[in-house]
Design a protein around this motif. Structure first.
Motif, PDB file in Angstrom:
ATOM      1  N   ALA A 157      21.506 -64.242  40.151  1.00 53.03           N
ATOM      2  CA  ALA A 157      20.051 -64.389  40.165  1.00 53.03           C
ATOM      3  C   ALA A 157      19.584 -65.098  41.423  1.00 53.03           C
ATOM      4  N   GLY A 158      20.296 -66.145  41.835  1.00 56.78           N
ATOM      5  CA  GLY A 158      19.925 -66.859  43.050  1.00 56.78           C
ATOM      6  C   GLY A 158      20.055 -66.007  44.290  1.00 56.78           C
ATOM      7  N   LEU A 159      21.132 -65.242  44.390  1.00 55.63           N
ATOM      8  CA  LEU A 159      21.332 -64.384  45.560  1.00 55.63           C
ATOM      9  C   LEU A 159      20.288 -63.273  45.632  1.00 55.63           C
ATOM     10  N   VAL A 160      19.958 -62.677  44.492  1.00 54.92           N
ATOM     11  CA  VAL A 160      18.963 -61.598  44.477  1.00 54.92           C
ATOM     12  C   VAL A 160      17.582 -62.144  44.820  1.00 54.92           C
ATOM     13  N   MET A 161      17.263 -63.338  44.330  1.00 54.05           N
ATOM     14  CA  MET A 161      15.978 -63.942  44.684  1.00 54.05           C
ATOM     15  C   MET A 161      15.920 -64.231  46.175  1.00 54.05           C
ATOM     16  N   ALA A 162      17.029 -64.660  46.766  1.00 52.29           N
ATOM     17  CA  ALA A 162      17.068 -64.881  48.209  1.00 52.29           C
ATOM     18  C   ALA A 162      16.789 -63.587  48.962  1.00 52.29           C
ATOM     19  N   ALA A 163      17.321 -62.477  48.460  1.00 56.17           N
ATOM     20  CA  ALA A 163      17.036 -61.183  49.085  1.00 56.17           C
ATOM     21  C   ALA A 163      15.561 -60.834  48.957  1.00 56.17           C
ATOM     22  N   ALA A 164      14.960 -61.147  47.800  1.00 60.95           N
ATOM     23  CA  ALA A 164      13.523 -60.885  47.615  1.00 60.95           C
ATOM     24  C   ALA A 164      12.699 -61.672  48.624  1.00 60.95           C
ATOM     25  N   LEU A 165      13.099 -62.902  48.908  1.00 62.87           N
ATOM     26  CA  LEU A 165      12.371 -63.711  49.889  1.00 62.87           C
ATOM     27  C   LEU A 165      12.583 -63.184  51.302  1.00 62.87           C
ATOM     28  N   GLY A 166      13.727 -62.554  51.559  1.00 63.76           N
ATOM     29  CA  GLY A 166      13.935 -61.924  52.855  1.00 63.76           C
ATOM     30  C   GLY A 166      13.099 -60.684  53.036  1.00 63.76           C
ATOM     31  N   VAL A 167      12.727 -60.051  51.924  1.00 62.38           N
ATOM     32  CA  VAL A 167      11.830 -58.901  51.974  1.00 62.38           C
ATOM     33  C   VAL A 167      10.383 -59.352  52.113  1.00 62.38           C
ATOM     34  N   ARG A 168      10.001 -60.365  51.347  1.00 57.81           N
ATOM     35  CA  ARG A 168       8.631 -60.880  51.369  1.00 57.81           C
ATOM     36  C   ARG A 168       8.660 -62.396  51.201  1.00 57.81           C
ATOM     37  N   PRO A 169       8.677 -63.144  52.298  1.00 58.61           N
ATOM     38  CA  PRO A 169       8.796 -64.608  52.219  1.00 58.61           C
ATOM     39  C   PRO A 169       7.666 -65.284  51.450  1.00 58.61           C
ATOM     40  N   SER A 170       6.496 -64.653  51.338  1.00 51.21           N
ATOM     41  CA  SER A 170       5.397 -65.282  50.605  1.00 51.21           C
ATOM     42  C   SER A 170       5.661 -65.328  49.100  1.00 51.21           C
ATOM     43  N   PHE A 171       6.777 -64.732  48.649  1.00 50.83           N
ATOM     44  CA  PHE A 171       7.188 -64.870  47.254  1.00 50.83           C
ATOM     45  C   PHE A 171       8.010 -66.144  47.034  1.00 50.83           C
ATOM     46  N   ARG A 189      23.431 -74.832  34.687  1.00 52.78           N
ATOM     47  CA  ARG A 189      23.573 -73.664  35.566  1.00 52.78           C
ATOM     48  C   ARG A 189      22.762 -73.803  36.854  1.00 52.78           C
ATOM     49  N   LEU A 190      21.951 -74.842  36.937  1.00 49.86           N
ATOM     50  CA  LEU A 190      21.165 -75.058  38.153  1.00 49.86           C
ATOM     51  C   LEU A 190      22.075 -75.331  39.346  1.00 49.86           C
ATOM     52  N   ARG A 191      23.235 -75.904  39.080  1.00 50.24           N
ATOM     53  CA  ARG A 191      24.186 -76.191  40.152  1.00 50.24           C
ATOM     54  C   ARG A 191      24.786 -74.917  40.744  1.00 50.24           C
ATOM     55  N   ALA A 192      24.717 -73.825  40.014  1.00 54.00           N
ATOM     56  CA  ALA A 192      25.191 -72.535  40.540  1.00 54.00           C
ATOM     57  C   ALA A 192      24.047 -71.726  41.140  1.00 54.00           C
ATOM     58  N   THR A 193      22.884 -71.777  40.513  1.00 57.03           N
ATOM     59  CA  THR A 193      21.755 -70.965  40.961  1.00 57.03           C
ATOM     60  C   THR A 193      21.155 -71.493  42.256  1.00 57.03           C
ATOM     61  N   GLY A 194      20.936 -72.805  42.335  1.00 52.46           N
ATOM     62  CA  GLY A 194      20.315 -73.402  43.517  1.00 52.46           C
ATOM     63  C   GLY A 194      21.094 -73.151  44.797  1.00 52.46           C
ATOM     64  N   PRO A 195      22.390 -73.471  44.848  1.00 50.91           N
ATOM     65  CA  PRO A 195      23.152 -73.197  46.071  1.00 50.91           C
ATOM     66  C   PRO A 195      23.198 -71.714  46.416  1.00 50.91           C
ATOM     67  N   ALA A 196      23.283 -70.846  45.423  1.00 48.12           N
ATOM     68  CA  ALA A 196      23.297 -69.412  45.708  1.00 48.12           C
ATOM     69  C   ALA A 196      21.992 -68.979  46.370  1.00 48.12           C
ATOM     70  N   LEU A 197      20.867 -69.506  45.868  1.00 50.81           N
ATOM     71  CA  LEU A 197      19.572 -69.199  46.470  1.00 50.81           C
ATOM     72  C   LEU A 197      19.513 -69.718  47.902  1.00 50.81           C
ATOM     73  N   PHE A 198      19.973 -70.933  48.124  1.00 52.15           N
ATOM     74  CA  PHE A 198      19.942 -71.529  49.464  1.00 52.15           C
ATOM     75  C   PHE A 198      20.820 -70.741  50.436  1.00 52.15           C
ATOM     76  N   ILE A 199      22.032 -70.424  50.021  1.00 50.78           N
ATOM     77  CA  ILE A 199      22.952 -69.682  50.894  1.00 50.78           C
ATOM     78  C   ILE A 199      22.384 -68.302  51.224  1.00 50.78           C
TER      79      ILE A 199
END
Length: 469
Positions: A157-171, A189-199
């Motif tokens: 979920a974190g990685l996919v959200m990061a991709a969404a922000l790469g498509v449209r940063p205003s999200f 699970r925040l310890r897994a989701t947060g770093p994945a989003l950041f990376i």
């Protein structure tokens, strides 16, 4: 957690889902516009040939993953409108399937199908799904990200959200909403989701900064931010003209467009709460996490986006459908109470009618802005012209290569420019604020439904010519 057997779909369910996906895709294909009629679509089209933030191809922050997606689509398709719209069209399919799977995992097959129906027919989602913009692809990725949360795939979920922000940063506020949702549902699970989003964000942001150059990137970013929160763009520049209540109502109208009948159905459900145990429908306690997920984005839209653009309400519509789908399925099961199923079916038909008369109907004819740009493109000797406007000049320059254009904010700016030029024919668009009050002589050249193209000259020169013909 549902068993693997319970998640298997029957043949009837597969056929129903296939029909829903095909119908939603058809509506989105019909909503693809006749041309590029806005500044952002033109900027993206220009980025197909050359990526340059300084030239607004596209504007800051660059939408790098969307540009990569449309360039890949450009290898298969030549038409720039379809090239820019194809990622959103495909993302609409992914959105319906991913949310369907999440609802089926959390609730049951009936809830999942009703969610798919509402996703397929909602006017704003159809509009976004056919628009030559980054919104559709980003929204599809957001849907996948939150669906991963629903089924317990937190790092994904974190990685996919990061991709969404790469498509449209205003999200980006949706990224914050994702973290709030995880913190409420599964704090560990925040310890897994947060770093994945950041990376994931660093993975596309670092190459972008390197490509543009750190100094230029931050300079362009500052110029864009100060402009967006100042002289152009966003709701901030119109706070004095529009009340917060008006913006909330405008945003709500876009969020619930086409299926407003589901709101009174919600009241009907509350009335029947005790008798029908509707609380069991929401046994997963999913409403509050959805509210946490969408709240930061709702605040962002109200304070920093234009609520006049219905596409900005698309994420809110997505989360509203996730909330209403169980209620829709609950009412559909009330066979002995014929009013509820009939009203529910009527609500879906209202959504479909609003879609066919809204984004689909608008896409079937060229917009006034596009017609004006094409009119100028057909004018002989356009190299000797100067065209001034607010949103139309970028479109006109795209369809009329060699045309000199300029963006102005008020009619007084036009008067100042016109009075300083000699031997140049100046064309202006009626979209410019306070144009009629400027010291100009305006001669209509072409009229469209909501726009008029004028030839402009200083008023003192016009008076002199009338006095001494």
């Amino acid at each position: 957690m549902p068993s693997a057997t319970s998640l298997l779909m029957t043949t009837r369910h597969r056929l129903a889902l296939g029909a829903i996906v095909c119908g939603g895709t058809l509506l989105r294909a019909l909503a693809i516009p006749a041309g590029l009629d806005g500044t952002d679509p033109v900027n993206f089209a220009l980025s197909l040939e050359r990526f340059d933030l300084a030239l607004h191809q596209p504007h800051f922050p660059g939408y790098p993953l969307y540009v990569l997606a449309v360039r890949a689509a450009g290898l298969l398709i030549r038409d720039p409108v379809w090239v820019l719209s194809l990622p959103a069209l495909l993302a609409g399919i992914v959105m319906i399937l991913s949310v369907h799977h999440a609802l089926r995992y959390r609730y049951n097959a009936q809830v999942a199908l009703w969610g798919a129906v509402l996703l397929a027919a909602h006017p704003v989602l159809v509009e976004v799904g056919g628009a030559p913009l980054s919104d559709g692809l980003a929204l599809g990725l957001v849907a996948v990200s939150f669906s991963c949360i629903a089924i317990g795939r937190f790092p994904t979920a974190g990685l996919v959200m990061a991709a969404a922000l790469g498509v449209r940063p205003s999200f980006a506020p949706l990224g914050l909403g994702l973290l709030l949702c995880v913190a409420w549902c599964e704090p560990k699970r925040l310890r897994a989701t947060g770093p994945a989003l950041f990376i994931g964000v660093v993975a596309w942001l670092a190459p972008l900064v390197w490509l543009v150059g750190p100094a230029d990137f931050f300079r362009l970013g500052w110029e864009h931010v100060t402009g967006h929160f100042g002289r152009f763009g966003g709701a901030v520049s119109t706070v004095g003209a529009t009340s917060l209540l008006d913006r909330i109502l405008e945003l709500g109208a876009s969020t619930f467009a086409g299926w407003q009948l589901l709101l009174p159905l919600g009241l009907l459900g509350i009335v029947l709460w005790r008798r029908e145990r509707i609380a069991d429908t929401y046994r997963s306690r999913w409403i509050l996490p959805v509210g946490l997920a969408v709240a930061p984005y709702a605040v962002w839209v109200l304070l920093a986006q234009s609520t006049a653009h219905s596409r900005h309400a698309a994420p809110l519509a997505l989360f509203a459908i996730v909330t209403f789908a169980p209620l829709a399925a609950f009412l559909a099961r009330m066979g002995e109470k014929r009013l509820a199923p009939a009203a529910l079916v009527a609500g879906v038909f209202v959504a479909l009618a609003a879609t066919l008369t809204g984004p689909v109907a608008h896409a079937q004819r060229a917009s006034d802005r596009l017609r004006l740009a094409r009119y100028i493109a057909s004018t002989r000797g356009r190299e000797r012209l100067l065209f001034l406007g607010t949103h139309t000049p970028r479109v006109a320059a795209y369809y009329a290569p060699g045309l000199r254009t300029g963006r102005v904010d008020t009619g007084s700016d036009v008067a100042r420019i016109v009075s300083s030029l000699d031997g140049v024919e100046v064309l202006v668009s009626s979209e410019i604020p306070a144009l009629a009050a400027a010291a100009l002589e305006l001669e209509p050249l072409a009229r469209f439904d909501s726009l008029t193209l004028f030839t402009a000259r200083p008023r003192r020169l016009a008076t002199l010519l009338e006095t001494n013909p």
